[in-house]
Scaffold this active site. Structure first.
Site, PDB file in Angstrom:
ATOM      1  N   SER A  54     -45.923  31.995 -14.813  1.00 34.28           N
ATOM      2  CA  SER A  54     -43.495  31.657 -15.210  1.00 34.28           C
ATOM      3  C   SER A  54     -44.318  31.245 -16.126  1.00 34.28           C
ATOM      4  CB  SER A  54     -43.075  30.954 -14.100  1.00 34.28           C
ATOM      5  OG  SER A  54     -42.058  30.826 -14.802  1.00 34.28           O
ATOM      6  N   CYS A  55     -43.509  31.439 -17.239  1.00 35.01           N
ATOM      7  CA  CYS A  55     -43.888  30.359 -19.268  1.00 35.01           C
ATOM      8  C   CYS A  55     -42.940  30.019 -18.627  1.00 35.01           C
ATOM      9  CB  CYS A  55     -43.365  31.653 -19.997  1.00 35.01           C
ATOM     10  SG  CYS A  55     -44.537  32.765 -20.705  1.00 35.01           S
TER      11      CYS A  55
END
Lengths: 418, 105
Positions: free
Chosen positions: B103-104
């Site tokens: 996940s960024c």
């Protein structure tokens, strides 16, 4: 005369107006900045409002104050960008023809993405603190809090300031303790991530801190619905968490003007070269701040570092030189951990947050990825820096847009951040 | 890192159990990885998801998130949870031979 148009007069757009007005000759370039809202909000301050640390007057000032002389400021909504015609159509019925465009339209919460978000509990039992109005209403609600289930939920990533929900949780723990309500309140942190943060080393340390404070963590929770009747959130895989007070971080999305222009991704962020900050839409369009699709934090510090790189690259573009300045994804965030203490993270595209000292190796005064009082004081002092130096694009001493590895305890095999 | 033989191929796996070298991947390997994830048979619907991830990965160098699956891939979240119960993106990425999605920030 040529025209540089800047869309959005938030943190990123305002800094660019200041940088570019200093660099571009007044007799050659007109600079126009457009924003629909006349007020500038110090968004990091929203976090402190519910706990009475900041009042409304700490976080809002007129935008005009920060826009330099020689920049035309239009208070107007943006309808759409027409990249083919090099034109921005405004909601006020006119348009701007530009030579160079900077998109700094930011990101905002969207209440339409989760079923039940705007249901009967909205702003009664369900609140946000990502808007001025939301923080204000949550402040009022907390004044009547007598105990029960307090749930903090992130709907989906990415979100603006990814550590803010954690900080809210830590501050709530501290504030409830002070009010004698902590033992009457169960705090649950519900996240779509597998742990407290997106990066492994920081996540381990913050997970531990949550545990120490007696905060329950529900991870890998992808919200499907807010059930207003039964006051619970339900995940797609049918797990449920009941709430008396839900502090929700709704889906964050870029401006609807980006969607109307047909130049955004699925979250209305503009595809952008992660090093040069030139858009992938067209050569004369540049993007910075929360409006980009870059794989780094959506945070004011990032916009600040980007602004330095972008200023250089726009000047190169105008002179028909190569875009040589390169953004490394540098982000720098304070994390309030309650009880007058805080953490500091400093990281970029390649290196995740690690322990160490900042900005002077071995000295600090700030401690990276460790809890200290001075980190907390740094965060509070930042409000002054923001209003007086950052927005006006006055360089900050010792803090470069390029992240430094000095003073960081880097693991031998450095986990590569994505 | 570990090594395992699936569908007659000797595979290198990372610490999450995801393929390190996607050139080792084929549909038979996918079927075996699916079994490990509790999916007995990959149907046409599963393949629609896996094919979309492959196509999107080639373009973006990242496993698409839920919203991208919905909006760009045209696959509703409800279906993804039905097809890959538990953690659709994580499971589909592993079966498709891609790294665990990060996940960024």
């Amino acid at each position: 005369m040529k025209t540089l148009a800047i869309l959005g007069a938030g943190t990123a757009g305002t800094m660019m107006a200041n940088h570019m007005r200093r660099k571009l000759k007044v007799e050659e370039w007109t600079i126009v900045i457009v924003d629909q809202n006349p007020d500038h909000y110090y968004q990091p301050g929203y976090l402190f409002m519910p706990f009475g640390i900041y009042g409304e007057r700490d976080v809002v000032k007129p935008k005009q104050k920060f826009i330099p002389r020689g920049v035309e400021y239009r208070i107007c909504a943006i309808d759409r960008i027409d990249p083919e015609a090099n034109r921005v159509v405004l909601g006020c019925g006119n348009s701007i023809d530009y030579d160079v465009l900077i998109i700094a339209t930011g990101t905002d919460i969207s209440l339409e993405e989760t079923e039940g978000q705007r249901g009967s509990d909205w702003q009664k039992h369900v609140f946000d603190f990502y808007t001025f109005d939301g923080a204000r209403k949550l402040t009022e609600r907390l004044k009547d809090w007598k105990g029960g289930n307090l749930v903090v939920n992130i709907a989906e990533m990415p979100i603006k300031c990814p550590v803010a929900p954690l900080e809210f949780t830590f501050l709530a723990d501290w504030w409830l303790g002070k009010k004698g309500l902590r033992d009457k309140t169960k705090i649950t942190y519900v996240t779509p991530l597998s742990g407290a943060f997106t990066k492994p080393v920081a996540s381990r340390i913050l997970d531990h801190l949550l545990e120490e404070k007696g905060i329950e963590v529900v991870s890998d929770f992808s919200i499907g619905e807010i059930n207003n009747e039964e006051h619970k959130i339900v995940s797609w895989d049918e797990r449920e968490v009941g709430y008396d007070l839900l502090v929700s971080i709704p889906t964050n999305m870029g401006s609807a003007a980006i969607e109307r222009s047909g130049i955004g991704d699925e979250l209305n962020y503009v595809p952008t070269d992660k090093h040069t900050l030139q858009s992938k839409v067209k050569d004369n369009i540049f993007v910075l701040g929360d409006a980009t699709d870059l794989p780094t934090s959506k945070a004011g510090s990032v916009a600040h570092f980007e602004a330095e790189v972008l200023t250089e690259n726009i000047l190169s573009y105008i002179d028909e030189r190569e875009l040589e300045a390169s953004f490394d994804g540098h982000a720098n965030c304070f994390i309030e951990s309650g009880h007058g203490k805080g953490f500091l993270l400093d990281f970029n595209y390649e290196l995740e947050p690690v322990p160490g000292h900042f900005p002077i190796p071995k000295v600090g005064p700030f401690k990276l990825l460790g809890e200290s009082r001075i980190n907390h004081l740094g965060k509070l002092a930042f409000k002054y820096v923001y209003w007086h130096a950052l927005l006006r694009a006055i360089p900050l001493p010792m803090v470069s847009h390029k992240m430094t590895r000095a003073g960081k305890q880097i693991p031998e095999v450095s986990p590569v951040a994505v | 890192m570990s090594q395992v033989t699936l569908a007659g191929v000797e595979l290198q796996l990372d610490e999450n159990g995801n393929l390190i070298d996607r050139s080792q991947w084929n549909r038979e390997v996918a079927a075996e990885l699916a079994k490990e994830e509790g999916i007995d048979a990959l149907t046409e619907e599963h393949w629609k998801v896996l094919d979309f991830i492959a196509k999107d990965y080639a373009e973006k160098e990242a496993v698409p998130g839920m919203r991208r699956m919905n909006k760009v891939g045209g696959i509703p979240t409800k279906d993804l949870y039905r097809l890959f119960p538990g953690g659709p993106i994580k499971k589909a990425a592993r079966i498709g031979g891609f790294p665990k999605p990060v996940s960024c920030v």
